[in-house]
Design a protein around this motif. Sequence first.
Motif, mmCIF file in Angstrom:
data_model
loop_
_atom_site.group_PDB
_atom_site.id
_atom_site.type_symbol
_atom_site.label_atom_id
_atom_site.label_comp_id
_atom_site.label_asym_id
_atom_site.label_seq_id
_atom_site.Cartn_x
_atom_site.Cartn_y
_atom_site.Cartn_z
ATOM 1 N N ILE A 1 -45.802 4.909 32.377
ATOM 2 C CA ILE A 1 -46.482 3.762 31.773
ATOM 3 C C ILE A 1 -45.532 2.571 31.746
ATOM 4 C CG2 ILE A 1 -47.602 2.862 29.702
ATOM 5 C CD1 ILE A 1 -48.415 5.758 29.041
ATOM 6 N N THR B 1 -45.765 -1.737 31.753
ATOM 7 C CA THR B 1 -46.493 -3.002 31.787
ATOM 8 C C THR B 1 -45.575 -4.119 32.272
ATOM 9 O OG1 THR B 1 -45.974 -3.462 29.455
ATOM 10 C CG2 THR B 1 -48.050 -2.311 29.925
ATOM 11 N N THR C 1 -49.105 -0.847 34.665
ATOM 12 C CA THR C 1 -50.098 -0.459 33.665
ATOM 13 C C THR C 1 -50.626 -1.674 32.914
ATOM 14 O OG1 THR C 1 -48.748 1.534 33.349
ATOM 15 C CG2 THR C 1 -50.555 1.185 31.794
ATOM 16 N N PRO D 1 -54.589 3.098 28.636
ATOM 17 C CA PRO D 1 -53.916 2.615 29.842
ATOM 18 C C PRO D 1 -54.763 2.695 31.092
ATOM 19 C CG PRO D 1 -53.158 4.833 29.320
ATOM 20 C CD PRO D 1 -54.087 4.413 28.195
ATOM 21 N N GLU D 2 -54.600 1.692 31.954
ATOM 22 C CA GLU D 2 -55.206 1.681 33.283
ATOM 23 C C GLU D 2 -54.068 1.411 34.263
ATOM 24 O OE1 GLU D 2 -57.944 -1.548 33.105
ATOM 25 O OE2 GLU D 2 -59.256 -0.607 31.623
ATOM 26 N N PHE D 3 -54.067 2.105 35.408
ATOM 27 C CA PHE D 3 -52.974 1.974 36.366
ATOM 28 C C PHE D 3 -53.447 1.197 37.591
ATOM 29 C CE2 PHE D 3 -52.047 5.573 33.696
ATOM 30 C CZ PHE D 3 -50.689 5.431 33.439
#
Length: 268
Positions: free
Chosen positions: A223, A225, A256, A263-265
């Motif tokens: 994860i 960002t 992310t 969470p979205e990847f």
Amino acid sequence: MSIYIDSHLHTSFSADSDTDPRLQIEQAISLGMPVLYITDHQDFDGPPDIMDFTFDTKTYWKTLLQLKEEYHDKIEIRIGVELGLQADIPTNLTAYAASWPFDFIIGSTHFCDGMDPYYPEFYEGRSEEAAYRSYFGQELKNLAAWNCFDVAGHLDYIVRYGPNKNAFYSYRKYQDIFDEILKGLIERGKGIECNTAGFKAGLGHPHPTEEFLKRYRTLGGEILTLGSDAHRPEHVAFHFDHIGELLKSCGFRYYTVFKNRKPEFLPL
């Protein structure tokens, strides 16, 4: 291809910014960004002799919801917060985080030993290494004390402000603390951010450094960002045109984003 999504920026709701939220939004639109996060500082119970890094959450939400609707056909605005973590404070950060439907919460350490490392006084009477170790040790305690955040913000933030900045700093020098931080975050399903303000500060590296990011990935961290930490429009997505290759060299293929704290990847 649109620019990477900036998950960390500030507006006039933060004590250290005078930027109208509209200016940040307009800048993101001009860059072709499909989604933008606003994550203003909320540091409860800060040292009494510095500026107040809190905002009225009700006003914050009202304003940002209006802007979300106003710009809905141009950009998706997601509402976040940069929550200041302190291990022993009277404010219940867990209750605060649960009281508002944030899309994203950054957990950051801005204070240590009753001071802000931004100020030279923090380094007086001790070596730079001792000051850094104190800060990183406090960061470890803060991150372990709370579970109400999604990613740990700018993990080596202090090197922006030390007497020699990052000239004598490395992951290996503080690996005993850093490995404990990263392993704890990974075990709890938390992420970290790649904060490009280090480039703006002239460090030549993001927060945390490439060595730090590689170690996180080696330990199984996924994860991650991206955030500019912009306080002014000209710094939105700062250095994002170079960050993809840097992160790929550290072993990442995705970054992310969060929506409703999930969470979205997205591919780099």
